[in-house]
Motif scaffolding. Structure first.
Motif, PDB file in Angstrom:
ATOM      1  N   GLU A 278       0.873  -1.254   0.089  1.00 33.89           N
ATOM      2  CA  GLU A 278       0.052   0.114  -0.066  1.00 33.89           C
ATOM      3  C   GLU A 278       0.825   1.165   0.196  1.00 33.89           C
ATOM      4  OE1 GLU A 278      -2.616   2.729   2.603  1.00 33.89           O
ATOM      5  OE2 GLU A 278      -0.695   2.140   2.900  1.00 33.89           O
ATOM      6  N   ARG A 279       1.936   1.211   0.838  1.00 35.27           N
ATOM      7  CA  ARG A 279       2.785   2.588   0.982  1.00 35.27           C
ATOM      8  C   ARG A 279       3.553   2.698  -0.426  1.00 35.27           C
ATOM      9  NH1 ARG A 279       2.470   6.915   4.282  1.00 35.27           N
ATOM     10  NH2 ARG A 279       4.540   7.724   4.026  1.00 35.27           N
ATOM     11  N   VAL A 282       1.337   4.102  -3.040  1.00 28.59           N
ATOM     12  CA  VAL A 282       1.144   5.553  -3.038  1.00 28.59           C
ATOM     13  C   VAL A 282       2.197   6.287  -3.241  1.00 28.59           C
ATOM     14  CG1 VAL A 282       0.571   7.267  -1.258  1.00 28.59           C
ATOM     15  CG2 VAL A 282      -0.889   5.062  -1.279  1.00 28.59           C
ATOM     16  N   CYS A 283       3.303   5.848  -2.999  1.00 34.53           N
ATOM     17  CA  CYS A 283       4.588   6.519  -3.076  1.00 34.53           C
ATOM     18  C   CYS A 283       5.030   6.679  -4.638  1.00 34.53           C
ATOM     19  CB  CYS A 283       5.694   5.935  -2.204  1.00 34.53           C
ATOM     20  SG  CYS A 283       7.557   6.565  -2.859  1.00 34.53           S
ATOM     21  N   TRP A 285       2.629   6.807  -7.269  1.00 33.30           N
ATOM     22  CA  TRP A 285       1.780   7.556  -7.895  1.00 33.30           C
ATOM     23  C   TRP A 285       2.121   9.116  -7.757  1.00 33.30           C
ATOM     24  CZ3 TRP A 285      -0.272   6.423 -12.141  1.00 33.30           C
ATOM     25  CH2 TRP A 285      -0.687   5.083 -12.544  1.00 33.30           C
ATOM     26  N   LEU A 308      -4.453   7.809  -7.248  1.00 36.52           N
ATOM     27  CA  LEU A 308      -4.448   8.188  -5.851  1.00 36.52           C
ATOM     28  C   LEU A 308      -5.890   8.600  -5.404  1.00 36.52           C
ATOM     29  CD1 LEU A 308      -1.451  10.765  -6.032  1.00 36.52           C
ATOM     30  CD2 LEU A 308      -1.653   8.483  -4.941  1.00 36.52           C
ATOM     31  N   ALA A 311      -7.407   5.066  -4.151  1.00 32.98           N
ATOM     32  CA  ALA A 311      -6.575   4.565  -2.941  1.00 32.98           C
ATOM     33  C   ALA A 311      -7.415   3.962  -1.898  1.00 32.98           C
ATOM     34  CB  ALA A 311      -5.377   5.180  -2.564  1.00 32.98           C
ATOM     35  N   TRP A 328      -4.714  10.521   4.429  1.00 27.93           N
ATOM     36  CA  TRP A 328      -5.931  10.861   3.670  1.00 27.93           C
ATOM     37  C   TRP A 328      -6.083  12.230   3.235  1.00 27.93           C
ATOM     38  CZ3 TRP A 328      -6.210   6.694   0.948  1.00 27.93           C
ATOM     39  CH2 TRP A 328      -6.288   5.522   1.467  1.00 27.93           C
ATOM     40  N   ILE A 331      -3.392  12.858   0.602  1.00 29.05           N
ATOM     41  CA  ILE A 331      -3.763  12.193  -0.732  1.00 29.05           C
ATOM     42  C   ILE A 331      -4.833  13.292  -1.285  1.00 29.05           C
ATOM     43  CG2 ILE A 331      -4.951  10.649  -1.794  1.00 29.05           C
ATOM     44  CD1 ILE A 331      -2.454   9.620  -0.961  1.00 29.05           C
ATOM     45  N   PHE A 361       5.244  11.061   1.976  1.00 31.44           N
ATOM     46  CA  PHE A 361       4.750   9.990   1.088  1.00 31.44           C
ATOM     47  C   PHE A 361       5.523   8.528   1.073  1.00 31.44           C
ATOM     48  CE2 PHE A 361       2.329  13.420  -0.525  1.00 31.44           C
ATOM     49  CZ  PHE A 361       0.924  13.099  -0.180  1.00 31.44           C
TER      50      PHE A 361
END
Length: 363
Positions: A278-279, A282-283, A285, A308, A311, A328, A331, A361
């Motif tokens: 998950e981390r 996100v990083c 993107w 994003l 997510a 969040w 994001i 992030f």
């Protein structure tokens, strides 16, 4: 950020390049980590494959377990390398007890094999086990004790690093050995000692009363191979299942073109793998969003923002614990407002300059 994490960040952020090199394994890896942070996801694999830059095995305070913390391994966050994952599962069971996989026994024989002799405490996580290093997180449901070790660490180097931010120290006995008890601000403590071939650190994660910590340290003892392996978490991903588990976790997670997530080296539980995936997604993107914005590629900016924005609905979120609202909100700042939390100004992480958004992030 809570007081406990503030204390962790303060201690971690003050390591010099030389200490990082010693703690994480090699100067090459420290250099590689810094370069990863400045490299787009699509080019990470090319960077890692450069001759002479293969990351050395690593552990230590720069390797706090990635679950529930932002102090995540940069090498893991950038998908550097993969190795066979450790398994604590028995290969068979007979009247004589467990018969463990050969690699598990090799790791156990090299480890200090420390457990807490208190029925309220158990092993919650086991991370990055190799024959020469590893870490375990003990908990009683309220407090945490992170025990990490390596046969490649230098005791005096570790102690000198920790003394930079400690407010007091004394000599204590732990597991039959002489150790140094360091007191940090915010009710944080650590004991560091030489245990056979390994240097060991037992660090509190979260405030704990001094008397509780002293009782806990006094209860640490060494056990045999079978007892130690039996105490480890049983949700470790088997090597043969790793790709299948990754495929499952990534089934509904889009990734930037050319970007791949690979499992971290050493031991990893499904819980840890979930958080890593998950981390890292996100990083990746956010990194792509920054790249596209710099290039003036609005179409690519929109693709990254859309990824994003979805997510929250990734299936892995059902297994992610303790995701705070600040995450969040950061994001949403990108998706809804086109504003990059942390900004583009350079900040110091260790002795490495990175952009502020990378701390938010990716670190």
């Amino acid at each position: 950020m809570n007081d406990s994490m503030d204390a962790q960040v303060r201690r971690t952020a003050r390591m010099s390049d030389e200490r990082i090199a010693a703690l994480v394994g090699s100067t090459a890896e420290a250099d590689l980590m810094g370069r990863i942070l400045a490299t787009s996801p699509a080019n990470v694999r090319e960077l890692v494959d450069e001759p002479g830059l293969a990351p050395a095995p690593s552990s230590g305070r720069g390797r706090l377990r990635p679950t529930r913390r932002r102090l995540v391994s940069l090498a893991v966050a950038a998908s550097v390398g993969a190795a066979a994952l450790f398994t604590v599962q028995a290969v068979q069971q007979d009247e004589g007890g467990q018969v463990w996989a050969a690699y598990a026994v090799e790791v156990a024989e090299g480890a200090p094999r420390l457990l807490v002799d208190d029925e309220d405490w158990s092993v919650e996580y086991a991370n990055e086990f190799e024959p020469d290093r590893g870490s375990m997180d003990f908990t009683d449901g309220t407090h945490e004790l992170w025990v990490t070790w390596s046969s490649t660490w230098d005791l005096e180097l570790i102690l000198n690093d920790r003394r930079d931010v400690a407010v007091d120290e004394e000599t204590v006995t732990v597991a039959g050995q002489e150790g140094t008890l360091l007191t940090y601000p915010d009710d944080e403590y650590a004991v560091i000692w030489q245990h056979g071939d390994n240097v060991v650190e037992a660090l509190t994660l979260g405030g704990v009363e001094e008397s509780t910590y002293r009782d806990l340290i006094a209860s640490i003892h060494t056990v045999d191979v079978d007892t130690w392996l039996s105490a480890l978490p049983q949700d470790v991903v088997r090597p043969a299942d790793t790709q299948a588990v990754l495929a499952e976790l990534l089934a509904d997670i889009p990734l930037p073109d050319g970007y791949e997530i690979t499992p971290p080296a050493g031991a990893v539980t499904r819980h840890q793998l979930v958080h890593n995936v998950e981390r890292e997604a996100v990083c990746a993107w956010v990194t792509e969003w920054v790249r596209a914005a710099d290039a003036g590629d609005q179409a690519a900016v929109d693709v990254a923002a859309t990824a994003l924005g979805g997510a929250r609905d990734w299936a892995v979120q059902d297994e992610v614990e303790h995701r705070d609202e600040e995450f969040w909100a950061n994001i949403d700042s990108i998706v809804d407002d086109g504003v990059l939390p942390g900004g583009r100004e350079l900040v110091i992480s260790g002795d490495t300059e990175v952009e502020g958004w990378q701390v938010v992030f990716c670190v």
